[in-house]
Design a protein around this motif. Sequence first.
Motif, PDB file in Angstrom:
ATOM      1  N   THR A 498       8.458 -62.352 -22.659  1.00  0.00           N
ATOM      2  CA  THR A 498       7.161 -62.328 -21.971  1.00  0.00           C
ATOM      3  C   THR A 498       7.357 -62.250 -20.461  1.00  0.00           C
ATOM      4  OG1 THR A 498       6.152 -63.632 -23.740  1.00  0.00           O
ATOM      5  CG2 THR A 498       4.980 -63.574 -21.638  1.00  0.00           C
ATOM      6  N   SER A 499       8.306 -63.008 -19.944  1.00  0.00           N
ATOM      7  CA  SER A 499       8.555 -63.001 -18.501  1.00  0.00           C
ATOM      8  C   SER A 499       9.312 -61.755 -18.050  1.00  0.00           C
ATOM      9  CB  SER A 499       9.333 -64.253 -18.098  1.00  0.00           C
ATOM     10  OG  SER A 499      10.567 -64.306 -18.817  1.00  0.00           O
ATOM     11  N   LYS A 500      10.177 -61.201 -18.935  1.00  0.00           N
ATOM     12  CA  LYS A 500      11.011 -60.057 -18.548  1.00  0.00           C
ATOM     13  C   LYS A 500      10.337 -58.718 -18.824  1.00  0.00           C
ATOM     14  CE  LYS A 500      14.541 -59.072 -21.110  1.00  0.00           C
ATOM     15  NZ  LYS A 500      15.869 -59.128 -21.792  1.00  0.00           N
ATOM     16  N   ASP A 501       9.820 -58.519 -20.050  1.00  0.00           N
ATOM     17  CA  ASP A 501       9.273 -57.218 -20.447  1.00  0.00           C
ATOM     18  C   ASP A 501       7.786 -57.255 -20.787  1.00  0.00           C
ATOM     19  OD1 ASP A 501      11.775 -55.943 -20.222  1.00  0.00           O
ATOM     20  OD2 ASP A 501      12.355 -56.692 -22.197  1.00  0.00           O
ATOM     21  N   GLN A 502       7.126 -58.377 -20.560  1.00  0.00           N
ATOM     22  CA  GLN A 502       5.701 -58.529 -20.893  1.00  0.00           C
ATOM     23  C   GLN A 502       5.432 -58.234 -22.376  1.00  0.00           C
ATOM     24  OE1 GLN A 502       6.413 -56.566 -17.818  1.00  0.00           O
ATOM     25  NE2 GLN A 502       6.478 -58.676 -17.065  1.00  0.00           N
TER      26      GLN A 502
END
Length: 744
Positions: A498-502
């Motif tokens: 979620t934080s890296k690639d949404q």
Amino acid sequence: MAKYLYKLGKWAVRHRKKVIGGTIGILLIIGIIALSLGPSFSEDMSIPGTESAKAGKILEKEFQTSKKPAPGTVNLVLKAPNNQTLETKEVADIINKTIDKIKKDKSVVSVATPAELGNYNKNKQIGYAVVTYDVPAGNVTDRSKEIILQSIKNTRDAGIQTEIAGTVAFSELEIGGITEVIGVVIAFVILAITFTSFLAAGMPIITAVVGLEVGILSILIGTNYLDIPSFALSLAAMLGLAVGIDYALFIISRFRQELSKGHSLQEAVAIATGTAGSAVVFAGVTVIVALVGLAVAKIPFLTMMGLSAAVCVFFAILIAIIFVPAILGLLGHKIGPSRENKLLAILSNKKEVKESSKWGNFVTKRPWTVTILGVLILVMVCIPFFHMQLGLPDNGTKSKETTERRAYDLLTEAYGPGYHSSLVVLAKTDKNSGDIKQKINVVTEELGALANVKNVSPPIPNKSGNTYMISITPKTGPDDIQTTNLVHSIRKLSDSLTSKDQIELLVTGSTAVNIDISEKLNDALPLFATLIVGFAFVLLVIVFRSILVPLKAVLGFLLSLGATLGFVVYVIQDGNLINLFGFPTSSPVLAFLPVIVIGILFGLAMDYEVFLVSRMREEFTHSKDAKKAILAGLKDSGGVVTAAGLIMISVFSGFMLAPDPIIKSMGFALTFGIVFDAFIVRMALVPAVMTLMGKAAWYLPSWLDKLLPNINIEGTTIQTEVDERYKNNKKKIPTRVKTDRVHE
């Protein structure tokens, strides 16, 4: 309250025929309404707000093409004879003939063969056909089920093992079977010994059954308007029958005591309703509060279970204080005053029968021995509780005599244990963020690299292309701790994605739902137990006007609760003595069982505490002799509490013999909960510890005594007034008339 119940008892006797007729009339009306509406149970055990529930809604919205409920399905699990496969011509021909026969049912939409589905196992000896109906699983008729059972006789006769799985249930849950009858018969024997009268023994059972029928029929009506699970009916029946018998026992016992003192029949009924009836109302309301308190967990199906059981307890109270007095007014003269009570005779010391009992003398002379031994036993039984694992039953926990269990075992043999614990992962992302397909493929690879993953299916996109569905098959079964760890690993991976690639990963499917339910219930335990213990302490301080007596009561409850759950873990989860108690296999503890046990055991424990200790308090108030009060309590109330405990055990053990794993585990837990609480805690530890405390047990600061409301559950006020009135009248009545009053 005692005065109002005293008047209610007199009114019930005067209008006994109207009360009895009205009760039967109400029962018939409710029965007609229930039969006309029919039952409509809900099997939805999801918990709103959990990650799996959230994912389930998204799955339904994004991938379900129809808004109609999912159609019912039957999986015919097939295993070819030795040295043959499902593709062998003879075997395939028989399977096709069976399927053609099933297709004749107009309710069947389609039947897919193992060959069409391509679900053969490696050696092609096991596979399954899928029968799809045009209605939801709960609406599939008995006729359609019978067609399935008749059709598979062809394959079974040909040596092809054929078992049934799917969403349509074939092993139905039954209430009122032979196992429950056994419990009632044992209860009747205990009552016959207690009352030394078959008529008196039958009355509590008959009145309890009347109250139970009203309660059960009311619940059946409620299923049409509320989401009540089917197993809630069994819990309600179990508890309603047990407390119904116990409450009638307390009132009838007191009635016979008052009759033996020379009171008229009407007066004896009124006094019994005012005194024992007060204790019944208090005890019953306590049980209801505990059951309604299950709503604290904020789990819908658990709340409905508590409310359903509370309905049966509520009607048990009404029957005890209205219907039982009316029955006594009609038949009370036939059961007569109390004769020598065999149960009390066993416990009594003939040389000291007026002041104490054998058991009372034993405990009060050896308080340290009884206390240390009792606490050690309970603590040792508690130990397994600390590695308790919660879960929900599936076909793998059913008896091997059921076709669902045999189908479960065949599927495990064919595809491994992970077949039953498949997970559905939804990958959500912004459709405008880069190369979505490439990112999802990378996510799929990362999912496949997680520990305990057997295989991962290719991702399937929804229409808008921003959500992908990925199926994962673990290597382990649904109850294995490694499967739970896999669900947590996927959610942990979601945090980084979620934080890296949404990309957000949501896990659902029956296995994930069951894991979330178990963890939610486990988290609710401390809060619920704390509220129950706190409520019990405050309530008992008000009732007994003491600090140490309530403290001892709640500590005893915690010991009996720990021992109950520890023994449940030792048998059901660890697999010890499972053959003795008839469990088909070891399995995790039923997820909602600890909460249910806390609520019900608390209510029943307070029942026994009140009936036993209230007599001690009454004696201490008059004599100020702590030891004499303990002996009086054990002598006068010990036999009734013993009988009540044995009745509870007999009723609960009847349900313990049921084949359904949910009902069986609830019956087992409540049976041994009563064993530990009624006989070790209340009948042994309570008098032993109170002997050690002496007069200090009844200490209450004067300032606190002034603040607390006065709840007179013993009904001593009306007892004093009646005794005084009776003494005055006795002086004015000729001898012949006084004799007639005894038999009035």
